[in-house]
Design a protein around this motif. Sequence first.
Motif, PDB file in Angstrom:
ATOM      1  N   THR A  67       0.815  -1.214   0.000  1.00 29.10           N
ATOM      2  CA  THR A  67       0.000   0.000   0.000  1.00 29.10           C
ATOM      3  C   THR A  67       0.851   1.268   0.000  1.00 29.10           C
ATOM      4  OG1 THR A  67      -1.827  -1.116   1.127  1.00 29.10           O
ATOM      5  CG2 THR A  67      -1.757   1.282   1.271  1.00 29.10           C
ATOM      6  N   THR A  68       1.889   1.311   0.826  1.00 31.49           N
ATOM      7  CA  THR A  68       2.704   2.522   0.923  1.00 31.49           C
ATOM      8  C   THR A  68       3.430   2.815  -0.383  1.00 31.49           C
ATOM      9  OG1 THR A  68       3.022   2.193   3.298  1.00 31.49           O
ATOM     10  CG2 THR A  68       4.591   3.632   2.166  1.00 31.49           C
ATOM     11  N   ARG A  69       4.048   1.803  -0.949  1.00 31.16           N
ATOM     12  CA  ARG A  69       4.764   1.998  -2.213  1.00 31.16           C
ATOM     13  C   ARG A  69       3.811   2.410  -3.325  1.00 31.16           C
ATOM     14  NH1 ARG A  69       8.592  -2.569  -5.181  1.00 31.16           N
ATOM     15  NH2 ARG A  69       9.251  -1.278  -6.935  1.00 31.16           N
ATOM     16  N   THR A  70       2.631   1.806  -3.340  1.00 27.80           N
ATOM     17  CA  THR A  70       1.641   2.148  -4.361  1.00 27.80           C
ATOM     18  C   THR A  70       1.167   3.582  -4.201  1.00 27.80           C
ATOM     19  OG1 THR A  70       0.897  -0.158  -4.522  1.00 27.80           O
ATOM     20  CG2 THR A  70      -0.621   1.539  -5.291  1.00 27.80           C
ATOM     21  N   ALA A  71       0.929   4.000  -2.954  1.00 26.93           N
ATOM     22  CA  ALA A  71       0.478   5.365  -2.712  1.00 26.93           C
ATOM     23  C   ALA A  71       1.476   6.383  -3.259  1.00 26.93           C
ATOM     24  CB  ALA A  71       0.269   5.582  -1.210  1.00 26.93           C
ATOM     25  N   HIS A  72       2.737   6.196  -2.961  1.00 27.75           N
ATOM     26  CA  HIS A  72       3.755   7.140  -3.430  1.00 27.75           C
ATOM     27  C   HIS A  72       3.893   7.102  -4.946  1.00 27.75           C
ATOM     28  CE1 HIS A  72       5.728   6.903   0.819  1.00 27.75           C
ATOM     29  NE2 HIS A  72       4.732   7.768   0.780  1.00 27.75           N
ATOM     30  N   ALA A  73       3.802   5.919  -5.538  1.00 26.15           N
ATOM     31  CA  ALA A  73       3.939   5.800  -6.997  1.00 26.15           C
ATOM     32  C   ALA A  73       2.783   6.463  -7.731  1.00 26.15           C
ATOM     33  CB  ALA A  73       4.024   4.325  -7.387  1.00 26.15           C
TER      34      ALA A  73
END
Length: 236
Positions: free
Chosen positions: A197-203
């Motif tokens: 979730t965190t990586r997706t949010a930033h991307a």
Amino acid sequence: MQSHARGHLVYAAGGVLAVHTERGTSIVPADRVAWTPAGFTHSHRAHGDTDMRIVFLPPSLARLVPDRPAVFLASGLAREVLLALTGPRDSDDAAPRHSRSARSRLLRVLVDELREAPEQPLHLPEPRDDRLRAIARILRETPAENASLAELGRTIGASTRTLSRLFRAELGMTFYEWRTQLRVYHALVLLADGHDTTRTAHACGWANPSGFIAAFTDIVGTTPGRYRAGRRTTAR
């Protein structure tokens, strides 16, 4: 790209599908059904471990659903009917051999279920105006781009007022609504590919996961974490 004489339903029993037509792109997460009417030029693209099922509707039933591309949430009954009509995943056999009358009854039940199902906000309309197309191209290539509409307008040579009017007139939404939907669609693809979730949010342009989770839940109907867990459940 292809088109068919009959309209068809595409069901994501697992994974994520993208259905592209001249009207735009429908993103189809697990347990959603995308409808493409007869004659629409389209293409399908799968992301992640996707289990795709396709069911064609006769004209007598196709007239009961929208005359435009749409995405529906599949009820439990609709899901079972779709699986019954298309057979088990990874089977070497053809779809189950139902009699013509039995198949007709199943299709009628399926359409009745879809008529009761709420449409999902998972169809992203395709801009026609060249200025909007230029903005869409920038944002598709870099979903994390946080430039304002004014800044994007300066890049392509159009005023904020003109672009705002075009978004509402052509796409029926504001620039920020359209960009949020585009980002959530990109997030669905990343989550299907195994990103957290965190990586997706930033991307996808969110500075913190909480804003992403709120936007994702508003459009998809569940949190990214629950969605990731649910998509691991494959069809029988």
